[in-house]
Design a protein around this motif. Structure first.
Motif, PDB file in Angstrom:
ATOM      1  N   PRO A 183      92.620 -26.259 -10.380  1.00  0.00           N
ATOM      2  CA  PRO A 183      92.515 -27.727 -10.822  1.00  0.00           C
ATOM      3  C   PRO A 183      91.833 -27.768 -12.112  1.00  0.00           C
ATOM      4  O   PRO A 183      91.093 -26.879 -12.465  1.00  0.00           O
ATOM      5  CB  PRO A 183      91.669 -28.400  -9.631  1.00  0.00           C
ATOM      6  CG  PRO A 183      91.883 -27.588  -8.468  1.00  0.00           C
ATOM      7  CD  PRO A 183      92.092 -26.215  -9.029  1.00  0.00           C
ATOM      8  N   ALA A 184      92.129 -28.729 -12.648  1.00  0.00           N
ATOM      9  CA  ALA A 184      91.799 -28.776 -14.363  1.00  0.00           C
ATOM     10  C   ALA A 184      89.963 -28.832 -14.464  1.00  0.00           C
ATOM     11  O   ALA A 184      89.468 -29.444 -13.927  1.00  0.00           O
ATOM     12  CB  ALA A 184      92.162 -29.958 -14.749  1.00  0.00           C
ATOM     13  N   GLY A 185      89.860 -27.976 -15.023  1.00  0.00           N
ATOM     14  CA  GLY A 185      88.257 -27.912 -15.569  1.00  0.00           C
ATOM     15  C   GLY A 185      87.540 -26.671 -14.633  1.00  0.00           C
ATOM     16  O   GLY A 185      86.370 -26.243 -14.994  1.00  0.00           O
ATOM     17  N   ALA A 186      88.300 -26.473 -13.524  1.00  0.00           N
ATOM     18  CA  ALA A 186      87.571 -25.452 -12.519  1.00  0.00           C
ATOM     19  C   ALA A 186      87.232 -23.921 -13.142  1.00  0.00           C
ATOM     20  O   ALA A 186      86.102 -23.551 -13.021  1.00  0.00           O
ATOM     21  CB  ALA A 186      88.081 -25.528 -11.191  1.00  0.00           C
ATOM     22  N   ALA A 187      88.354 -23.448 -13.743  1.00  0.00           N
ATOM     23  CA  ALA A 187      88.067 -22.128 -14.069  1.00  0.00           C
ATOM     24  C   ALA A 187      87.237 -22.139 -15.434  1.00  0.00           C
ATOM     25  O   ALA A 187      86.263 -21.315 -15.435  1.00  0.00           O
ATOM     26  CB  ALA A 187      89.329 -21.632 -14.663  1.00  0.00           C
ATOM     27  N   ASN A 188      87.191 -23.183 -16.250  1.00  0.00           N
ATOM     28  CA  ASN A 188      86.372 -23.360 -17.203  1.00  0.00           C
ATOM     29  C   ASN A 188      84.778 -23.257 -16.851  1.00  0.00           C
ATOM     30  O   ASN A 188      83.966 -22.662 -17.454  1.00  0.00           O
ATOM     31  CB  ASN A 188      86.570 -24.531 -18.459  1.00  0.00           C
ATOM     32  CG  ASN A 188      87.908 -24.216 -19.158  1.00  0.00           C
ATOM     33  OD1 ASN A 188      88.246 -23.131 -19.359  1.00  0.00           O
ATOM     34  ND2 ASN A 188      88.587 -25.498 -19.648  1.00  0.00           N
ATOM     35  N   ARG A 189      84.559 -24.193 -15.966  1.00  0.00           N
ATOM     36  CA  ARG A 189      83.012 -24.232 -15.443  1.00  0.00           C
ATOM     37  C   ARG A 189      82.739 -23.093 -14.796  1.00  0.00           C
ATOM     38  O   ARG A 189      81.516 -22.569 -14.856  1.00  0.00           O
ATOM     39  CB  ARG A 189      83.330 -25.347 -14.251  1.00  0.00           C
ATOM     40  CG  ARG A 189      83.382 -26.904 -14.872  1.00  0.00           C
ATOM     41  CD  ARG A 189      83.539 -27.839 -13.851  1.00  0.00           C
ATOM     42  NE  ARG A 189      83.642 -29.263 -14.244  1.00  0.00           N
ATOM     43  CZ  ARG A 189      82.650 -30.136 -14.069  1.00  0.00           C
ATOM     44  NH1 ARG A 189      81.640 -29.595 -13.595  1.00  0.00           N
ATOM     45  NH2 ARG A 189      82.723 -31.306 -14.698  1.00  0.00           N
ATOM     46  N   LEU A 190      83.663 -22.247 -14.020  1.00  0.00           N
ATOM     47  CA  LEU A 190      83.374 -21.056 -13.373  1.00  0.00           C
ATOM     48  C   LEU A 190      83.150 -20.023 -14.481  1.00  0.00           C
ATOM     49  O   LEU A 190      81.996 -19.409 -14.667  1.00  0.00           O
ATOM     50  CB  LEU A 190      84.264 -20.435 -12.536  1.00  0.00           C
ATOM     51  CG  LEU A 190      83.928 -19.089 -11.917  1.00  0.00           C
ATOM     52  CD1 LEU A 190      82.691 -19.224 -11.013  1.00  0.00           C
ATOM     53  CD2 LEU A 190      84.982 -18.498 -11.129  1.00  0.00           C
ATOM     54  N   GLY A 191      83.690 -20.120 -15.516  1.00  0.00           N
ATOM     55  CA  GLY A 191      83.569 -19.155 -16.776  1.00  0.00           C
ATOM     56  C   GLY A 191      82.191 -19.383 -17.673  1.00  0.00           C
ATOM     57  O   GLY A 191      81.596 -18.259 -17.887  1.00  0.00           O
ATOM     58  N   LEU A 192      81.947 -20.674 -17.896  1.00  0.00           N
ATOM     59  CA  LEU A 192      80.627 -20.968 -18.200  1.00  0.00           C
ATOM     60  C   LEU A 192      79.498 -20.529 -17.342  1.00  0.00           C
ATOM     61  O   LEU A 192      78.489 -19.998 -17.926  1.00  0.00           O
ATOM     62  CB  LEU A 192      80.526 -22.257 -18.816  1.00  0.00           C
ATOM     63  CG  LEU A 192      81.517 -22.974 -19.941  1.00  0.00           C
ATOM     64  CD1 LEU A 192      81.312 -24.424 -19.605  1.00  0.00           C
ATOM     65  CD2 LEU A 192      81.090 -22.285 -21.000  1.00  0.00           C
ATOM     66  N   LEU A 193      79.699 -20.650 -15.957  1.00  0.00           N
ATOM     67  CA  LEU A 193      78.703 -20.272 -15.356  1.00  0.00           C
ATOM     68  C   LEU A 193      78.538 -18.628 -15.243  1.00  0.00           C
ATOM     69  O   LEU A 193      77.403 -18.239 -15.180  1.00  0.00           O
ATOM     70  CB  LEU A 193      79.032 -20.706 -13.747  1.00  0.00           C
ATOM     71  CG  LEU A 193      78.118 -20.451 -12.796  1.00  0.00           C
ATOM     72  CD1 LEU A 193      76.640 -21.198 -13.033  1.00  0.00           C
ATOM     73  CD2 LEU A 193      78.581 -20.776 -11.349  1.00  0.00           C
ATOM     74  N   ALA A 194      79.541 -18.044 -15.242  1.00  0.00           N
ATOM     75  CA  ALA A 194      79.449 -16.715 -15.471  1.00  0.00           C
ATOM     76  C   ALA A 194      78.773 -16.140 -16.613  1.00  0.00           C
ATOM     77  O   ALA A 194      77.960 -15.184 -16.674  1.00  0.00           O
ATOM     78  CB  ALA A 194      80.984 -15.767 -15.540  1.00  0.00           C
ATOM     79  N   VAL A 195      79.237 -16.798 -17.885  1.00  0.00           N
ATOM     80  CA  VAL A 195      78.523 -16.290 -19.001  1.00  0.00           C
ATOM     81  C   VAL A 195      77.221 -16.499 -19.083  1.00  0.00           C
ATOM     82  O   VAL A 195      76.119 -15.703 -19.597  1.00  0.00           O
ATOM     83  CB  VAL A 195      79.177 -17.126 -20.241  1.00  0.00           C
ATOM     84  CG1 VAL A 195      78.370 -16.997 -21.628  1.00  0.00           C
ATOM     85  CG2 VAL A 195      80.655 -16.787 -20.563  1.00  0.00           C
ATOM     86  N   GLY A 196      76.548 -17.869 -18.529  1.00  0.00           N
ATOM     87  CA  GLY A 196      75.279 -17.987 -18.224  1.00  0.00           C
ATOM     88  C   GLY A 196      74.659 -16.952 -17.330  1.00  0.00           C
ATOM     89  O   GLY A 196      73.456 -16.535 -17.772  1.00  0.00           O
ATOM     90  N   SER A 197      75.247 -16.633 -16.336  1.00  0.00           N
ATOM     91  CA  SER A 197      74.632 -15.633 -15.509  1.00  0.00           C
ATOM     92  C   SER A 197      74.259 -14.221 -16.068  1.00  0.00           C
ATOM     93  O   SER A 197      73.403 -13.466 -16.031  1.00  0.00           O
ATOM     94  CB  SER A 197      75.479 -15.523 -14.108  1.00  0.00           C
ATOM     95  OG  SER A 197      76.438 -14.949 -14.396  1.00  0.00           O
ATOM     96  N   PHE A 198      75.291 -13.971 -16.979  1.00  0.00           N
ATOM     97  CA  PHE A 198      75.204 -12.413 -17.593  1.00  0.00           C
ATOM     98  C   PHE A 198      74.270 -12.584 -18.653  1.00  0.00           C
ATOM     99  O   PHE A 198      73.434 -11.758 -18.868  1.00  0.00           O
ATOM    100  CB  PHE A 198      76.697 -12.425 -18.334  1.00  0.00           C
ATOM    101  CG  PHE A 198      76.485 -11.026 -18.977  1.00  0.00           C
ATOM    102  CD1 PHE A 198      76.890  -9.816 -18.426  1.00  0.00           C
ATOM    103  CD2 PHE A 198      76.355 -10.971 -20.349  1.00  0.00           C
ATOM    104  CE1 PHE A 198      76.727  -8.300 -19.234  1.00  0.00           C
ATOM    105  CE2 PHE A 198      76.308  -9.764 -21.012  1.00  0.00           C
ATOM    106  CZ  PHE A 198      76.541  -8.484 -20.417  1.00  0.00           C
ATOM    107  N   LEU A 199      74.206 -13.674 -19.494  1.00  0.00           N
ATOM    108  CA  LEU A 199      72.881 -13.809 -20.171  1.00  0.00           C
ATOM    109  C   LEU A 199      71.518 -13.917 -19.897  1.00  0.00           C
ATOM    110  O   LEU A 199      70.769 -13.313 -20.264  1.00  0.00           O
ATOM    111  CB  LEU A 199      73.079 -15.050 -21.134  1.00  0.00           C
ATOM    112  CG  LEU A 199      74.304 -15.183 -22.076  1.00  0.00           C
ATOM    113  CD1 LEU A 199      74.399 -16.504 -22.823  1.00  0.00           C
ATOM    114  CD2 LEU A 199      74.243 -14.206 -23.079  1.00  0.00           C
ATOM    115  N   ALA A 200      71.524 -14.302 -18.458  1.00  0.00           N
ATOM    116  CA  ALA A 200      70.169 -14.484 -17.677  1.00  0.00           C
ATOM    117  C   ALA A 200      69.924 -12.819 -17.173  1.00  0.00           C
ATOM    118  O   ALA A 200      68.833 -12.599 -17.582  1.00  0.00           O
ATOM    119  CB  ALA A 200      70.187 -15.294 -16.674  1.00  0.00           C
ATOM    120  N   ALA A 201      70.990 -12.294 -16.867  1.00  0.00           N
ATOM    121  CA  ALA A 201      70.853 -11.029 -16.619  1.00  0.00           C
ATOM    122  C   ALA A 201      70.398  -9.946 -17.717  1.00  0.00           C
ATOM    123  O   ALA A 201      69.527  -8.989 -17.587  1.00  0.00           O
ATOM    124  CB  ALA A 201      71.997 -10.484 -15.684  1.00  0.00           C
TER     125      ALA A 201
END
Length: 548
Positions: free
Chosen positions: A277-295
């Motif tokens: 659905p629209a926006g779902a992949a982008n949101r997960l992608g931003l969450l993934a980038v954030g989790s990597f930066l935190a790690a």
């Protein structure tokens, strides 16, 4: 998909078909773990195992410890396989297998399994289910909200898992269209309520919520091969403890495989964005980038300074010092995108080359990380507790009271456990509050604990003051587990049990035990609120069952 999950679980956890308990680092199961106030929330320590320990104690009322350990470990692998396989929007069954096996056979899972953090692995395994339910909630699917709550409840068995669940739900459901905003608010509120047990315990503890900033360097991500720590994190590894890193992670080709997976993920992300659905992949992608930066923050000079400030000054900041455990959203996004990318690349090949390519991707995680098989190359070997432990527990049960475990050490190495390092099992084995050292030694670094009572006892031991003058009811000395105990500190204590492994002392001058907890009603209220939210979700699903 369930057959694949059974096969992967058997391949990873094969040694557990033998009787006994796997005791490794943070993973301790005992025959019957008693339910005590300090397991709901210690008044002098941060709630790192809340509500995990209390949940285990409740389940132990019906399920013995050896069986419960096997259930949670199999569930972690099983849910990871099935969840990722169902979440990926694939057009071919082989693509689903790529995602399923890829998510259950990662360096992250292997390293956290060897570190014994089974609660965090439950959060890892339920993340695909949580993401699927969150997407369904945005689409208005029937039963999406209770499914989301059930998945978040499994993740919230540990503070880190609960925090990740809350961040994930907020990132995926907040900010949608007007008709769904109320459901989004309910979802965020429900997941917040599931975190109440450890939040309340953290609020009432005397530990203050702040941690030793030395832990930032001690728990920083580390390199596992020539690629360094950032490449290790990109490949879903990089745990701080070198002893829990599979040997295969040091192979020369591992960084090359990591680059290949990132390339496949880059190819697959646009497809994931189109199919979801629209926006779902982008949101997960931003969450993934954030989790990597935190790690990665602890491995970078600038980020390490910020983390030191966060851990030392902000209550609860210690949750972020072991940043690699926050990598879970990145791992899921990488696996999904790489699987879709593999499907896209395979579609350009002629048959049977396309099928061969996808089968190769299914087997790639096993080929790159072969020593996850058979209990991480035999490192998950069950053992039995010596009979002395049961005898000591029976003696303490007749007159429960504060107990000190000596020598002072958070982690121990027992000959009967094949020399494997494990956190002291006494606090979970004995039917009384057991005080252990909360100072953690990582290589050359010493990370101070937060408990004032432990600090006072350490000072008394250093000055060789008799423990008979304290409020301790019992003292247990574990002889071959490392360190020594001065006879002076044991003066005035009565020997109740003496054996080759354990000596139990009773303090005849100990005051009467006071089981009252002024903050007990708050701990119960927090647990009941979380339980009510979970039961309401389960009740809703039972009324109108929906396919997971």
């Amino acid at each position: 998909m369930h057959a694949v999950a059974a096969a992967v679980a058997l391949l990873v956890l094969a040694p557990l078909v033998r009787p006994g308990y796997v005791l490794r680092y943070d993973m301790v199961f005992v025959p019957r773990q008693p339910l005590r106030w300090d397991l709901l929330g210690s008044g002098d320590a941060l709630p790192r195992a809340v509500p995990q320990d209390a949940v285990v104690s409740l389940l132990n009322l019906a399920v013995p410890g050896w069986l419960l350990q096997r259930i949670v470990l199999v569930a972690a692998v099983w849910l990871a396989v099935v969840g990722a396989g169902r979440l990926v929007p694939a057009r071919r069954e082989l693509t689903r297998l790529v995602a399923a096996v890829g998510y259950a056979w990662t360096p992250f899972l292997a390293e956290r399994l060897l570190l014994g953090q089974w609660g965090l692995l439950l959060a890892y395994a339920t993340l695909p289910w949580l993401v699927r339910a969150a997407i369904g909630l945005r689409e208005g699917r029937r039963g999406a909200l209770p499914r989301l709550i059930v998945a978040a409840a499994a993740a919230a068995i540990t503070p880190t898992g609960g925090l990740l669940a809350l961040i994930t739900v907020s990132a995926l459901v907040v900010g949608g269209r007007a008709p769904g905003r109320r459901l989004a608010a309910v979802a965020v509120g429900a997941v917040s309520a599931l975190n109440l047990p450890w939040l309340v315990a953290a609020a009432v503890t005397a530990a203050g919520g702040r941690s030793d900033p030395t832990g930032v360097a001690a728990f920083a991500a580390r390199g596992e091969n020539w690629g360094g720590p950032l490449v290790a994190l990109l490949g879903t590894g990089g745990i701080w403890n070198a002893l829990t890193t599979p040997a295969s992670r040091g192979a020369v080709l591992v960084p090359v495989v990591t680059v290949g997976l990132l390339a496949l993920a880059a190819v697959g992300f646009p497809v994931l964005r189109d199919r979801w659905p629209a926006g779902a992949a982008n949101r997960l992608g931003l969450l993934a980038v954030g989790s990597f930066l935190a790690a990665a923050a602890g491995a970078l000079p600038g980020g390490r300074g910020f983390l030191r400030w966060l851990v030392a000054e902000v209550p609860g900041g210690g949750l972020f010092r072991d940043g690699q455990k926050l990598l879970i959203p990145y791992v899921l996004c990488l696996v999904l995108c790489a699987a879709i990318g593999g499907e896209r690349v395979a579609a350009r090949l002629r048959r049977p080359g396309d099928r061969v390519a996808l089968v190769g991707l299914v087997l790639l995680p096993v080929a790159v990380l072969p020593d996850l098989a058979y209990g991480a190359a035999g490192r998950l070997e069950p053992v039995r507790y010596p009979r002395e432990w049961a005898a000591v527990a029976e003696a303490v049960a007749r007159d429960p009271g504060p107990t000190l475990s000596l020598p002072m050490s958070m982690y121990r190495s027992y000959a009967w456990n094949r020399g494997t390092v494990v956190i002291d099992p006494m606090p979970r084995y004995l039917p009384a509050e057991v005080i252990t050292d909360d100072t953690l030694v990582v290589g050359d670094l010493v990370v101070a604990g937060e408990g004032r009572r432990v600090a006072d006892l350490r000072a008394a031991l250093a000055q060789r003051r008799p423990l008979a003058s304290t409020d301790l009811r019992w003292v247990v000395v574990q002889h071959p587990s490392g360190g020594s105990v001065s006879p002076q500190v044991l003066a005035g204590l009565e020997i109740v049990h003496q054996g080759p492994l354990l000596t139990l002392y009773r303090n005849p001058a100990a005051p009467a035990a006071d089981e009252r907890r002024p903050d007990g009603w708050l701990l119960i209220l927090g647990g009941c609120a979380a339980l009510a939210v979970l039961l309401a979700a389960i009740w809703s699903l039972s009324l109108r069952p929906t396919a997971w």
